[in-house]
Write a protein that holds these residues in place. Structure first.
Motif, PDB file in Angstrom:
ATOM      1  N   PRO A  21      34.521  91.623  35.298  1.00  0.00           N
ATOM      2  CA  PRO A  21      35.783  92.268  34.936  1.00  0.00           C
ATOM      3  C   PRO A  21      35.611  93.514  34.079  1.00  0.00           C
ATOM      4  CG  PRO A  21      35.937  89.892  34.644  1.00  0.00           C
ATOM      5  CD  PRO A  21      34.508  90.197  34.939  1.00  0.00           C
ATOM      6  N   ASP A  22      34.552  93.568  33.262  1.00  0.00           N
ATOM      7  CA  ASP A  22      34.336  94.738  32.409  1.00  0.00           C
ATOM      8  C   ASP A  22      33.509  95.818  33.094  1.00  0.00           C
ATOM      9  OD1 ASP A  22      31.871  93.493  32.408  1.00  0.00           O
ATOM     10  OD2 ASP A  22      31.767  93.216  30.233  1.00  0.00           O
ATOM     11  N   PRO A  32      27.899  85.113  29.433  1.00  0.00           N
ATOM     12  CA  PRO A  32      27.286  85.155  28.107  1.00  0.00           C
ATOM     13  C   PRO A  32      27.355  83.778  27.445  1.00  0.00           C
ATOM     14  CG  PRO A  32      29.137  86.706  28.266  1.00  0.00           C
ATOM     15  CD  PRO A  32      29.109  85.915  29.526  1.00  0.00           C
ATOM     16  N   HIS A  33      26.255  83.392  26.827  1.00  0.00           N
ATOM     17  CA  HIS A  33      26.200  82.090  26.160  1.00  0.00           C
ATOM     18  C   HIS A  33      25.054  82.092  25.167  1.00  0.00           C
ATOM     19  CE1 HIS A  33      23.254  81.730  29.405  1.00  0.00           C
ATOM     20  NE2 HIS A  33      22.675  80.747  28.716  1.00  0.00           N
ATOM     21  N   ALA A 103      23.985  74.440  25.483  1.00  0.00           N
ATOM     22  CA  ALA A 103      24.410  75.815  25.770  1.00  0.00           C
ATOM     23  C   ALA A 103      25.896  75.883  25.484  1.00  0.00           C
ATOM     24  CB  ALA A 103      24.130  76.198  27.223  1.00  0.00           C
ATOM     25  N   VAL A 104      26.311  76.931  24.806  1.00  0.00           N
ATOM     26  CA  VAL A 104      27.724  77.118  24.483  1.00  0.00           C
ATOM     27  C   VAL A 104      28.133  78.497  24.969  1.00  0.00           C
ATOM     28  CG1 VAL A 104      29.419  77.337  22.631  1.00  0.00           C
ATOM     29  CG2 VAL A 104      27.679  75.549  22.511  1.00  0.00           C
ATOM     30  N   LEU A 105      29.174  78.536  25.778  1.00  0.00           N
ATOM     31  CA  LEU A 105      29.678  79.782  26.342  1.00  0.00           C
ATOM     32  C   LEU A 105      30.571  80.504  25.338  1.00  0.00           C
ATOM     33  CD1 LEU A 105      30.320  77.887  29.534  1.00  0.00           C
ATOM     34  CD2 LEU A 105      29.284  80.141  29.724  1.00  0.00           C
ATOM     35  N   THR A 106      30.653  81.809  25.481  1.00  0.00           N
ATOM     36  CA  THR A 106      31.436  82.619  24.542  1.00  0.00           C
ATOM     37  C   THR A 106      32.904  82.672  24.966  1.00  0.00           C
ATOM     38  OG1 THR A 106      30.844  84.625  25.773  1.00  0.00           O
ATOM     39  CG2 THR A 106      29.467  84.044  23.877  1.00  0.00           C
ATOM     40  N   PHE A 107      33.531  81.516  25.080  1.00  0.00           N
ATOM     41  CA  PHE A 107      34.944  81.480  25.391  1.00  0.00           C
ATOM     42  C   PHE A 107      35.751  82.051  24.220  1.00  0.00           C
ATOM     43  CE2 PHE A 107      34.134  77.522  28.223  1.00  0.00           C
ATOM     44  CZ  PHE A 107      33.871  78.340  29.314  1.00  0.00           C
ATOM     45  N   PRO A 108      37.009  82.405  24.447  1.00  0.00           N
ATOM     46  CA  PRO A 108      37.849  82.876  23.335  1.00  0.00           C
ATOM     47  C   PRO A 108      37.926  81.840  22.214  1.00  0.00           C
ATOM     48  CG  PRO A 108      38.883  83.394  25.435  1.00  0.00           C
ATOM     49  CD  PRO A 108      37.712  82.508  25.744  1.00  0.00           C
ATOM     50  N   LEU A 146      33.408  86.017  29.491  1.00  0.00           N
ATOM     51  CA  LEU A 146      33.410  87.460  29.269  1.00  0.00           C
ATOM     52  C   LEU A 146      34.624  87.904  28.465  1.00  0.00           C
ATOM     53  CD1 LEU A 146      32.151  88.800  32.712  1.00  0.00           C
ATOM     54  CD2 LEU A 146      30.965  88.911  30.515  1.00  0.00           C
ATOM     55  N   GLU A 147      35.730  87.199  28.613  1.00  0.00           N
ATOM     56  CA  GLU A 147      36.913  87.519  27.806  1.00  0.00           C
ATOM     57  C   GLU A 147      36.619  87.308  26.321  1.00  0.00           C
ATOM     58  OE1 GLU A 147      41.343  85.590  27.165  1.00  0.00           O
ATOM     59  OE2 GLU A 147      40.483  85.596  29.181  1.00  0.00           O
ATOM     60  N   GLY A 148      36.025  86.159  25.994  1.00  0.00           N
ATOM     61  CA  GLY A 148      35.654  85.922  24.597  1.00  0.00           C
ATOM     62  C   GLY A 148      34.540  86.833  24.130  1.00  0.00           C
ATOM     63  N   TYR A 149      33.613  87.144  25.047  1.00  0.00           N
ATOM     64  CA  TYR A 149      32.492  88.023  24.710  1.00  0.00           C
ATOM     65  C   TYR A 149      32.978  89.417  24.324  1.00  0.00           C
ATOM     66  CZ  TYR A 149      28.181  90.735  25.552  1.00  0.00           C
ATOM     67  OH  TYR A 149      27.115  91.580  25.446  1.00  0.00           O
TER      68      TYR A 149
END
Length: 242
Positions: A21-22, A32-33, A103-108, A146-149
């Motif tokens: 999206p970016d 991203p995580h 593993a932890v994702l970069t959620f909002p 990616l939104e949280g990232y």
């Protein structure tokens, strides 16, 4: 097959070719995580691309050429960026822990703050789901990360990495805490067992004893015959851990 030497695991990663999206990555990018307890390394096998990281040095782009190795310690946010047919050999420390949820994702932030919401966003459909359904869920998961990232990247540039990453690290610790006793048991039975075996061998060798050599074995394994699974950053071919 027992664990690979040193208590690592390997997988062959084909980074997602879904447009991000970016707009980052000519061919797409992964999710991203970060990992909470295990180090990870990428060995570039082919294609072109980069790894983007957020850590103590802020945002860094690591361009990749064939044979390059990039290692990330626990806590470093990393994102594989695919500029064309990017393929990577992924080497993970503490074999078994990453597969068990390290593993932890970069959620909002609102998703990271709610364990139920995080699980719902992170888990892919179970047995019986079609490949199209799995791909769609993995892509939604990637896009939410990616939104949280994007928010996190802005905070890193505005506040500095230490202050910006602290809430993510604290949220990650809360999310994985229920699983840590299981991880400790698995790590003790695998990685620590191998490390202790090396320690005993060295103690014997310093005395001139080589009894451990008599129990040597050869092990081999074939790749998992199942279709490549949808990982954090792409399609993964894996080998059995034990």
């Amino acid at each position: 097959m027992s664990l690979l030497p040193g208590g690592v695991s390997v997988s062959h990663l084909r980074v997602y070719d879904w447009p991000a999206p970016d707009g980052v990555g000519r061919a797409g990018s992964g999710s991203p995580h970060l990992h909470t307890a295990s180090a990870e390394a990428y060995v570039l096998l082919g294609g072109t691309g980069a790894v983007h990281t957020l850590g103590p040095d802020g945002f860094v782009e690591h361009r990749l050429a064939a044979g390059d190795v990039v290692r990330f310690d626990p806590g470093v946010v990393h994102r594989a960026v695919n500029d064309g047919d990017l393929e990577v050999l992924v080497v993970m420390g503490n074999a078994g822990l990453p597969e068990a949820g390290d593993a932890v994702l970069t959620f909002p932030p609102d998703v990271l703050a709610d364990p139920a919401a995080y699980r719902a966003a992170a888990l892919l459909p179970g047995p019986g789901a079609s490949d199209d359904e799995l791909a769609a869920a993995a892509r939604r998961r990637r896009d939410l990360a990616l939104e949280g990232y994007a928010e996190l990247l802005d905070d890193v540039r505005r506040l500095g990495p230490a202050q910006a990453l602290r809430p993510l690290h604290e949220a990650a610790a809360r999310l994985v805490r229920p699983y840590v006793p299981h991880w400790q048991d698995r790590w003790t039975r695998t990685v620590l067992h191998e490390t202790d075996g090396t320690a005993r061998a060295l103690e014997g060798l310093v005395r001139g004893a080589a009894g451990h050599l008599a129990s040597a074995r050869v092990r081999e394994a074939r790749p998992d015959p199942a279709p490549r699974r949808y990982g954090m950053c792409g399609r993964l071919q894996t080998w059995p851990l034990g």
